[in-house]
Design a protein around this motif. Sequence first.
Motif, mmCIF file in Angstrom:
data_model
loop_
_atom_site.group_PDB
_atom_site.id
_atom_site.type_symbol
_atom_site.label_atom_id
_atom_site.label_comp_id
_atom_site.label_asym_id
_atom_site.label_seq_id
_atom_site.Cartn_x
_atom_site.Cartn_y
_atom_site.Cartn_z
ATOM 1 N N GLY A 139 0.803 -1.219 0.000
ATOM 2 C CA GLY A 139 0.000 0.000 0.000
ATOM 3 C C GLY A 139 0.835 1.268 0.000
ATOM 4 N N VAL A 140 1.965 1.231 -0.727
ATOM 5 C CA VAL A 140 2.849 2.393 -0.794
ATOM 6 C C VAL A 140 3.231 2.655 -2.250
ATOM 7 C CG1 VAL A 140 3.792 1.959 1.501
ATOM 8 C CG2 VAL A 140 4.958 1.003 -0.507
ATOM 9 N N SER A 141 3.967 3.730 -2.472
ATOM 10 C CA SER A 141 4.419 4.048 -3.827
ATOM 11 C C SER A 141 5.659 3.228 -4.176
ATOM 12 C CB SER A 141 4.748 5.539 -3.944
ATOM 13 O OG SER A 141 5.888 5.849 -3.161
ATOM 14 N N GLU A 142 5.880 3.066 -5.483
ATOM 15 C CA GLU A 142 7.083 2.366 -5.942
ATOM 16 C C GLU A 142 8.339 3.124 -5.524
ATOM 17 O OE1 GLU A 142 6.923 1.407 -10.079
ATOM 18 O OE2 GLU A 142 4.911 0.538 -9.956
ATOM 19 N N ALA A 143 8.254 4.439 -5.527
ATOM 20 C CA ALA A 143 9.405 5.265 -5.143
ATOM 21 C C ALA A 143 9.822 4.987 -3.697
ATOM 22 C CB ALA A 143 9.074 6.739 -5.326
ATOM 23 N N LEU A 144 8.836 4.758 -2.832
ATOM 24 C CA LEU A 144 9.165 4.482 -1.437
ATOM 25 C C LEU A 144 9.858 3.138 -1.295
ATOM 26 C CD1 LEU A 144 9.066 5.266 1.533
ATOM 27 C CD2 LEU A 144 6.800 4.207 1.683
ATOM 28 N N VAL A 145 9.451 2.147 -2.074
ATOM 29 C CA VAL A 145 10.097 0.832 -2.031
ATOM 30 C C VAL A 145 11.564 0.968 -2.417
ATOM 31 C CG1 VAL A 145 10.126 -1.524 -2.938
ATOM 32 C CG2 VAL A 145 7.937 -0.372 -2.510
ATOM 33 N N VAL A 146 11.833 1.736 -3.461
ATOM 34 C CA VAL A 146 13.220 1.961 -3.905
ATOM 35 C C VAL A 146 14.010 2.686 -2.816
ATOM 36 C CG1 VAL A 146 14.680 3.125 -5.595
ATOM 37 C CG2 VAL A 146 12.555 1.995 -6.339
ATOM 38 N N LYS A 147 13.390 3.673 -2.202
ATOM 39 C CA LYS A 147 14.046 4.431 -1.130
ATOM 40 C C LYS A 147 14.422 3.514 0.033
ATOM 41 C CE LYS A 147 13.120 7.983 2.362
ATOM 42 N NZ LYS A 147 12.095 8.871 2.956
ATOM 43 N N ILE A 148 13.525 2.603 0.385
ATOM 44 C CA ILE A 148 13.787 1.677 1.491
ATOM 45 C C ILE A 148 14.946 0.745 1.145
ATOM 46 C CG2 ILE A 148 12.815 -0.248 2.821
ATOM 47 C CD1 ILE A 148 10.059 1.175 2.417
ATOM 48 N N ALA A 149 14.982 0.257 -0.095
ATOM 49 C CA ALA A 149 16.072 -0.621 -0.528
ATOM 50 C C ALA A 149 17.420 0.077 -0.338
ATOM 51 C CB ALA A 149 15.878 -1.021 -1.980
ATOM 52 N N LYS A 150 17.487 1.352 -0.705
ATOM 53 C CA LYS A 150 18.726 2.111 -0.546
ATOM 54 C C LYS A 150 19.035 2.369 0.925
ATOM 55 C CE LYS A 150 18.546 4.363 -5.077
ATOM 56 N NZ LYS A 150 18.463 5.645 -5.821
ATOM 57 N N LYS A 151 17.999 2.596 1.711
ATOM 58 C CA LYS A 151 18.178 2.833 3.148
ATOM 59 C C LYS A 151 18.745 1.593 3.841
ATOM 60 C CE LYS A 151 15.646 5.099 6.933
ATOM 61 N NZ LYS A 151 14.332 5.705 7.311
ATOM 62 N N LEU A 152 18.436 0.416 3.288
ATOM 63 C CA LEU A 152 18.927 -0.843 3.851
ATOM 64 C C LEU A 152 20.329 -1.191 3.362
ATOM 65 C CD1 LEU A 152 15.659 -2.979 3.641
ATOM 66 C CD2 LEU A 152 16.748 -2.089 5.712
ATOM 67 N N GLY A 153 20.906 -0.315 2.529
ATOM 68 C CA GLY A 153 22.290 -0.513 2.103
ATOM 69 C C GLY A 153 22.462 -1.080 0.713
#
Length: 290
Positions: A53-67
């Motif tokens: 239930g989120v945007s695709e951009a947020l998923v990408v942001k989280i991936a980067k936040k996880l390293g």
Amino acid sequence: MSLDGLDLRAIGPRIRMRLPELTPLELRVVETVFGLRQFSEKTALSQIASDAGVSEALVVKIAKKLGFSGFRDFRSAVAEYIRSPTAEMHEELSVDDSSEAILHKVFRTSIQALEETLAIIDIAAFDRAADIIKTARNRDFYGVGGSAQIARDVSHKFLRIGVRSTVQDDAHMMLMSASLLGPEDVAVGFSHSGRTTAVIDAVQLARRNGARTIVLTNYNSSPLAELADIVLCSTAQGSPLMGENAAARIAQLNILDALFVAVAQRDYSAAETNLQRTMAAVTTKRKERS
């Protein structure tokens, strides 16, 4: 995070260690990913975004936040990890489990924690910790609750080889003890979460006084870890019934058992002599065989 040369067992732990940095919404996205039964390199970004239930951009942001460099890097790493034998060990406990199933799942969870902790342990940090503990004038161990019991266990082992330490589990006693430490001493903080304020305050004070600091925790980016000269990390996957602490405790005890051996190894002759003396001292407290 690159997969090149990375132990697959370390992928899950490295992601879990960063989870406290995520917001509740970001955490929900990660839980969605790991909750997908058929997750693979073909899983679409749009599917994860839709399910969470989120945007695709947020998923990408989280991936980067996880390293990770981006979503594709994150997807490949998670898919590889999920297929690994170690990841397959984890099974959720249920209130309807039989005793046999409980034993099987609890043991496998502990084995997984040991395998993954071994994959992420920093050998150089481990060696520095052994050197510091061996040569320190005073060794203060700080922990509360279950972490205090872990501190007592390793303090007992060190005493057997003549390496004396003190364990403090009271906030006031920790601070009083830390106030007397200096550059020749070491403070060791034990906290699964790395957020126990009593331990943080004591380690911080010891550090201000010039003492070297070592922490044993499950999260290498926690407030306690940020105060440490050396961080020794365990890792364990959570469970609604067991929580993280139970399996993490097994991993932490094994780290400390190895640290005990490494310290003894640095002066094996003295360790062997002291071990014989301390064992002889308690032989009269054992009932003889009939």
